[in-house]
Scaffold this active site. Structure first.
Site, short mmCIF file in Angstrom:
data_model
loop_
_atom_site.label_atom_id
_atom_site.label_comp_id
_atom_site.label_asym_id
_atom_site.label_seq_id
_atom_site.Cartn_x
_atom_site.Cartn_y
_atom_site.Cartn_z
N HIS A 192 -17.71 -0.68 -13.49
CA HIS A 192 -18.53 -1.35 -14.50
C HIS A 192 -17.68 -2.10 -15.51
O HIS A 192 -16.72 -1.56 -16.04
CB HIS A 192 -19.40 -0.31 -15.21
CG HIS A 192 -20.58 -0.93 -15.87
ND1 HIS A 192 -20.48 -1.54 -17.11
CD2 HIS A 192 -21.85 -1.08 -15.48
CE1 HIS A 192 -21.67 -2.02 -17.42
NE2 HIS A 192 -22.52 -1.75 -16.47
N PRO A 193 -18.03 -3.37 -15.77
CA PRO A 193 -17.15 -4.21 -16.60
C PRO A 193 -17.32 -4.09 -18.11
O PRO A 193 -16.63 -4.78 -18.84
CB PRO A 193 -17.55 -5.63 -16.16
CG PRO A 193 -18.98 -5.52 -15.76
CD PRO A 193 -19.15 -4.14 -15.19
N CYS A 194 -18.21 -3.23 -18.58
CA CYS A 194 -18.49 -3.27 -20.03
C CYS A 194 -17.29 -2.90 -20.89
O CYS A 194 -17.22 -3.30 -22.04
CB CYS A 194 -19.71 -2.43 -20.39
SG CYS A 194 -19.55 -0.68 -20.00
N GLY A 195 -16.33 -2.15 -20.34
CA GLY A 195 -15.17 -1.77 -21.16
C GLY A 195 -13.95 -2.65 -20.91
O GLY A 195 -12.95 -2.56 -21.64
N THR A 196 -14.04 -3.52 -19.91
CA THR A 196 -12.86 -4.30 -19.51
C THR A 196 -12.26 -5.13 -20.65
O THR A 196 -11.04 -5.14 -20.85
CB THR A 196 -13.21 -5.24 -18.33
OG1 THR A 196 -13.65 -4.44 -17.24
CG2 THR A 196 -12.02 -6.07 -17.92
#
Lengths: 220, 327
Positions: A170-174
């Site tokens: 999941h990219p939300c923390g990238t």
């Protein structure tokens, strides 16, 4: 819009495209014995996009627990020696009849403005691996990263361009961890956004056992 | 006006007639289909409890793995029911005839749904994504208490608009537009930060030869539909207001290439009801939002504020036809 500040940890779609092309060229140059990353342009309603698409690396063996014991033997050899040692794809598990293969895709998220990894694994008979089966295979440090990190977790979602379910990180923390990575002293002030993908993959690659050759990071 | 619109959206429902797939009928006579209302803002898997109750006596033994199809097309369960209806039924079908399966979900095509929890996760994830689009971060959603998340979800399940709004208003995610301020200082100057609206576009192509959109052929594969999950962005300096027409053009740049040097087709019969851009590669045949065909000149921000779904996404179904190219 180009030239988004690297300090934010994200990048524009145009910069993603540029970085993807640069990255795949460098990969193909430094990793000639490994399959190539290929850019697939997005085709929508008959119109092929000039700069929207995704990178694919398919049917590869990852550095998994099963392959690790073979790899350790190789690493113990003199590393300055012959080119044979860079050929990880064929040296490992040559005799294994039930080798698991993986497809890795890198696409751009317009919402989070960062790259996203999509992947899936197969048994030799073509059957898809379940998430649990994949997690069993991953190097233990990668499972640890996934369990402990609040920044990245695996889910199953629809691929943004293909109508099939894929596993994804999941990219939300990238954006947050890329911001830290890009501002760290090892990258310094001069990092251009074209280096974004190699930097990103140096972290993400670890979570799925994808080895990125060090030569890729030196300026060409 | 916006309150009225919100009420309209929450009350919107599609009359459904759901039959059990014949391979799963073990009793004679076969059970009748279930007539049930599907909330436009709801999701098909949420109808499983009444469906299970209705069909359980006839199901073969085994564990449930519920999925739906419309004329053979497996339905993506994370798309709101109203959107599926607007997109797949060019001619609105009343009631909408669907088939439910309790076995053998096509796992190579459809992401598996493990009941209400999967739908809730997908929903909260969309809400988080919308928050990120609007604010540049999803802290407000991540910081929701367990109790609030529970109440929010229960309100949606029950179609309880007041209950939902009480909680969602605290997330400070609206309204879209010139009057919304950035919630925190960013590295760039505030005035050059664009306004972003969460949009999900579902585009299908209809042959030029189809005169009446309601005769469009049934969709038999999701490959025939383009799904575009991309925020609409606008810089405030660009001034004026953006119409729906302009917003769609900017979200579908390759489809509507206004820089092309093609000549206008002199043979097109101008349909007074169709919104069209005759100098483009494609012609817009139909645009549907919440079952409505909006005027193409409507201010986009206003449309988004009135017709967005509860998770703050504006879902737009678009039917286009390719223009014949002239040399």
């Amino acid at each position: 819009m180009r030239g988004v500040c690297t300090r934010s940890g994200s990048l524009s779609a145009a910069d993603f495209y540029a970085s993807a092309i640069y990255f795949s060229q460098r990969w193909n140059e430094t990793n000639s014995d490994f399959p190539n990353w290929v850019w697939i342009p997005c085709s929508r309603l008959g119109a092929i996009s000039e700069d929207e698409g995704y990178l694919v690396l398919e049917k590869i063996k990852l550095q998994t627990e099963r392959n690790d014991s073979n790899l350790e033997e190789l690493n113990n050899c003199d590393s300055s020696a012959n080119d044979d040692l860079t050929d990880e794809a064929t040296l490992v598990d040559v005799h294994s009849h039930d080798a698991h293969l993986y497809d890795l895709h890198i696409a751009y998220s317009f919402t989070y403005k960062v790259p996203v990894l999509y992947f899936r694994g197969y048994k030799s008979d073509g059957c898809h691996l379940s998430l649990d089966e994949i997690k069993e295979e991953l190097p233990s440090h990668s499972v640890e990263i996934l369990q402990k990190s609040k920044w990245t977790f695996m889910t199953q979602e629809e691929h943004p361009y293909l109508n099939t379910p894929w596993y994804t990180l999941h990219p939300c923390g990238t954006g947050d961890w890329m911001k830290l990575l890009l501002s760290s002293t090892s990258y310094g002030e001069n990092i251009s956004l074209i280096q974004y993908l190699p930097a990103w993959l140096s972290v993400i690659g670890q979570t799925v056992g994808l080895r990125v050759p060090l030569e890729l990071y030196s300026r060409s | 006006m916006e309150e009225e619109a919100t009420k309209y959206i929450w009350e919107g429902a599609i009359p459904l007639q759901i039959k059990l797939h014949e391979s799963e009928i073990t009793s004679f006579p076969p059970p009748p289909p279930l007539m049930i209302l599907g909330l436009r803002i709801g999701y098909l898997p949420l109808l499983v409890p009444p469906l299970k109750a209705h069909f359980s006596s006839t199901l073969p033994p085994g564990t449930d793995n519920v999925w739906f199809d419309y004329k053979g097309l497996p339905l993506k369960w994370y798309i709101p029911t109203g959107v599926l209806f607007d997109l797949l039924c060019a001619e609105p079908e009343r009631p909408w005839n669907l088939t439910v399966h309790f076995r053998g979900s096509p796992g190579d095509v459809l992401t598996p749904c493990e009941g209400e929890e999967s739908v809730k996760w997908s929903y909260i994830n969309s809400l988080k994504e919308a928050a990120y689009v609007i604010n540049g971060n999803c802290k407000n959603v991540m910081n929701m208490s367990q109790a609030d998340q529970y109440d929010l979800w229960q309100s949606l399940l029950k179609g309880n608009m007041e209950g939902y709004l009480k909680i969602s208003s605290r997330l400070k995610l609206g309204p879209f537009g010139e009057d919304s301020l950035p919630s925190e200082a960013s590295e760039t100057v505030a005035s050059s930060r664009p306004s972003r609206i969460p949009v999900r576009l579902y585009v299908r192509s209809v042959g030029e030869e189809i005169v009446d959109i309601e005769d469009a052929p049934i969709i038999d594969s999701w490959d025939k539909i383009s799904y575009i999950n991309r925020p609409f962005e606008i810089y405030k300096e660009e001034g004026g207001y953006v119409s729906l027409k302009q917003a769609l053009k900017s979200l579908l740049p390759e489809t509507f290439n206004t820089n092309s040097s093609q000549e206008e087709s002199g043979t097109n019969v101008k349909d007074p009801n169709a919104p069209d851009f005759e100098d483009d590669n494609a012609k817009l045949r139909l645009v549907r939002v919440q079952g409505i065909e909006p005027d193409m000149d409507i201010p986009f921000f206003w449309l988004a504020n009135c017709l967005r779904n509860p998770e703050f996404y504006l879902h737009i179904c678009v039917f286009i036809s390719k223009q014949p190219k002239l040399r």
